[in-house]
Design a protein around this motif. Structure first.
Motif, PDB file in Angstrom:
ATOM      1  N   PRO A   1       0.741  -1.266  -0.125  1.00 44.36           N
ATOM      2  CA  PRO A   1       0.022  -0.041  -0.075  1.00 44.36           C
ATOM      3  C   PRO A   1       0.877   1.168  -0.200  1.00 44.36           C
ATOM      4  O   PRO A   1       1.952   1.275   0.910  1.00 44.36           O
ATOM      5  CB  PRO A   1      -0.701   0.181   1.182  1.00 44.36           C
ATOM      6  CG  PRO A   1      -0.376  -1.303   1.800  1.00 44.36           C
ATOM      7  CD  PRO A   1       0.735  -1.931   1.131  1.00 44.36           C
TER       8      PRO A   1
ATOM      9  N   SER B   1      -0.111  -0.279  -4.771  1.00 45.34           N
ATOM     10  CA  SER B   1      -1.562   0.484  -4.858  1.00 45.34           C
ATOM     11  C   SER B   1      -1.479   1.570  -5.715  1.00 45.34           C
ATOM     12  O   SER B   1      -0.266   2.054  -6.086  1.00 45.34           O
ATOM     13  CB  SER B   1      -2.052   0.745  -3.658  1.00 45.34           C
ATOM     14  OG  SER B   1      -1.116   1.418  -3.085  1.00 45.34           O
TER      15      SER B   1
ATOM     16  N   THR C   1      -2.942   7.894  -4.492  1.00 43.28           N
ATOM     17  CA  THR C   1      -3.905   8.231  -3.680  1.00 43.28           C
ATOM     18  C   THR C   1      -4.877   9.168  -4.359  1.00 43.28           C
ATOM     19  O   THR C   1      -4.507  10.094  -5.119  1.00 43.28           O
ATOM     20  CB  THR C   1      -3.851   9.167  -2.293  1.00 43.28           C
ATOM     21  OG1 THR C   1      -2.794   8.280  -1.573  1.00 43.28           O
ATOM     22  CG2 THR C   1      -4.953   9.268  -1.561  1.00 43.28           C
TER      23      THR C   1
ATOM     24  N   ILE D   1     -10.172   6.114  -3.545  1.00 46.62           N
ATOM     25  CA  ILE D   1      -9.111   5.512  -2.568  1.00 46.62           C
ATOM     26  C   ILE D   1      -9.589   6.129  -1.147  1.00 46.62           C
ATOM     27  O   ILE D   1      -9.754   5.527  -0.090  1.00 46.62           O
ATOM     28  CB  ILE D   1      -7.483   5.777  -2.512  1.00 46.62           C
ATOM     29  CG1 ILE D   1      -7.417   4.383  -3.896  1.00 46.62           C
ATOM     30  CG2 ILE D   1      -6.784   5.436  -1.265  1.00 46.62           C
ATOM     31  CD1 ILE D   1      -5.853   4.622  -4.102  1.00 46.62           C
TER      32      ILE D   1
ATOM     33  N   HIS E   1      -5.989   2.264   0.542  1.00 45.80           N
ATOM     34  CA  HIS E   1      -5.194   1.690  -0.379  1.00 45.80           C
ATOM     35  C   HIS E   1      -5.053   0.094  -0.139  1.00 45.80           C
ATOM     36  O   HIS E   1      -4.755  -0.702  -1.081  1.00 45.80           O
ATOM     37  CB  HIS E   1      -3.468   2.041   0.044  1.00 45.80           C
ATOM     38  CG  HIS E   1      -3.276   3.282  -0.599  1.00 45.80           C
ATOM     39  ND1 HIS E   1      -2.577   3.524  -1.931  1.00 45.80           N
ATOM     40  CD2 HIS E   1      -3.666   4.580  -0.209  1.00 45.80           C
ATOM     41  CE1 HIS E   1      -2.530   4.811  -2.195  1.00 45.80           C
ATOM     42  NE2 HIS E   1      -3.093   5.377  -1.099  1.00 45.80           N
TER      43      HIS E   1
ATOM     44  N   ASN F   1      -7.781  -0.964  -2.349  1.00 47.36           N
ATOM     45  CA  ASN F   1      -7.225  -0.763  -3.654  1.00 47.36           C
ATOM     46  C   ASN F   1      -6.353  -2.162  -4.295  1.00 47.36           C
ATOM     47  O   ASN F   1      -6.397  -2.152  -5.536  1.00 47.36           O
ATOM     48  CB  ASN F   1      -6.366   0.356  -3.860  1.00 47.36           C
ATOM     49  CG  ASN F   1      -5.826   0.696  -5.376  1.00 47.36           C
ATOM     50  OD1 ASN F   1      -4.821   0.594  -5.692  1.00 47.36           O
ATOM     51  ND2 ASN F   1      -6.910   1.125  -6.084  1.00 47.36           N
TER      52      ASN F   1
END
Length: 309
Positions: free
Chosen positions: A9, A35, A38, A42, A64, A67
């Motif tokens: 992440p 990931s 942002t 998200i 994340h 995601n």
């Protein structure tokens, strides 16, 4: 044989340890899935999973995790408690594994634990994750040593590059915050973009030799036991006399940050713009505040130049 895919992440601890993680997994020939950067989606996903009291950075982190679901075999979620003796990291980092484990029961978590108070060291932690992935003790340990060398060299390179910037004749501004605030494009992106467009030299508080942290921080306070706040304060004290102003950035509602900011304001005598981000709406009026702040900095620089001619 199918390669293992580990998801990382791009939030919170990523901005401290990515050089180390990347080199470690690459040495073991493990595929890394990052990931996405942002974005609003998200953040929205993270807010759905979070309690209201969670800080913006933690909400983003959970987004994340979401995601990465379905894209990898494991998601790396470390637990940190004490990474430097007699100090502690943010309680969110203490609880990260438990939070993710309780919220997402449909993912495989790759976890390691660092707590020097209980003799749980970084080297042992990385051997543990290597062995979780099926690698031997020797393979995991060698990958860790390799990754530490890469991490050290990259850090030295960043410090050297930033030291050069201090000799620039441009207006210089220190961005002071935790790396997960400074380098997340969703939190600080507009600020960084504005500075670049205005041709301002950006100095980052986290790019400092770790050996200087205790001494530099103690000039502001000797009572700080939060490791990452000590690092921010050390960077501020080290760089404050070398820049024209400082932008302090925080994620709402960070308790340690609010205490640190008060100490910084009392000890650091340069113009400071303090920005607290809570969600996407908290950027309202941001450009106006930045423009006003830089009007002040330019005026001060002009007065300074006139006095020295």
């Amino acid at each position: 044989m199918k390669k293992i895919k580990v998801g990382i992440p791009k939030a919170l601890l990523f901005y401290y340890y990515n050089d180390l993680w990347t080199a470690f997994f690459e040495k073991l020939n493990v595929d890394i899935i990052y990931s996405d950067d942002t974005n609003k989606e998200i953040l929205r996903k993270g807010e759905e999973k979070s309690i209201d009291e969670a800080c913006l950075a933690l909400k983003i982190y959970l987004g994340h995790i979401d995601n990465l679901k379905g894209k990898c075999d494991y998601i790396l979620v470390p637990r940190m408690f004490c990474v430097k003796k007699k100090e502690q990291v943010c309680t969110n980092f203490n609880a990260l594994y438990d939070i993710v484990h309780n919220l997402y029961n449909d993912i495989n978590i790759l976890n390691y634990n660092i707590d020097l108070n209980k003799r749980k060291k970084e080297s042992s932690a990385f051997i543990h994750i290597g062995e979780q992935l099926g690698f031997s003790y020797i393979e995991s340990y060698n990958a860790f040593l390799y990754a530490k060398d890469i991490e050290k060299e990259k850090r030295k390179s960043r410090i050297k590059e930033q030291e050069k910037k201090l000799y620039s004749n441009k207006l210089k501004v220190l961005i002071a915050s935790h790396p997960y605030n400074m380098y997340d494009s969703y939190i600080s992106g507009e600020v960084i973009q504005y500075l670049k467009e205005e041709n301002i030299e950006i100095i980052y508080s986290d790019i400092i030799d770790s050996k200087k942290v205790d001494e530099e921080c103690s000039a502001i306070s000797t009572d700080v036991h939060w490791t990452h706040n000590k690092e921010v304060m050390a960077g501020i004290h080290y760089y404050h006399s070398k820049v024209d102003g400082m932008i302090l950035i925080s994620s709402f509602p960070c308790g340690p940050d609010s205490l640190a900011v008060e100490m910084i304001k009392r000890k650091i005598d340069i113009p400071i713009l303090y920005l607290v981000f809570e969600n996407e709406n908290s950027q309202t009026g941001l450009l106006t505040r930045l423009e006003s702040f830089f009007d002040i900095l330019r005026a001060k620089k002009e007065v300074h130049c006139e006095r020295h001619h």
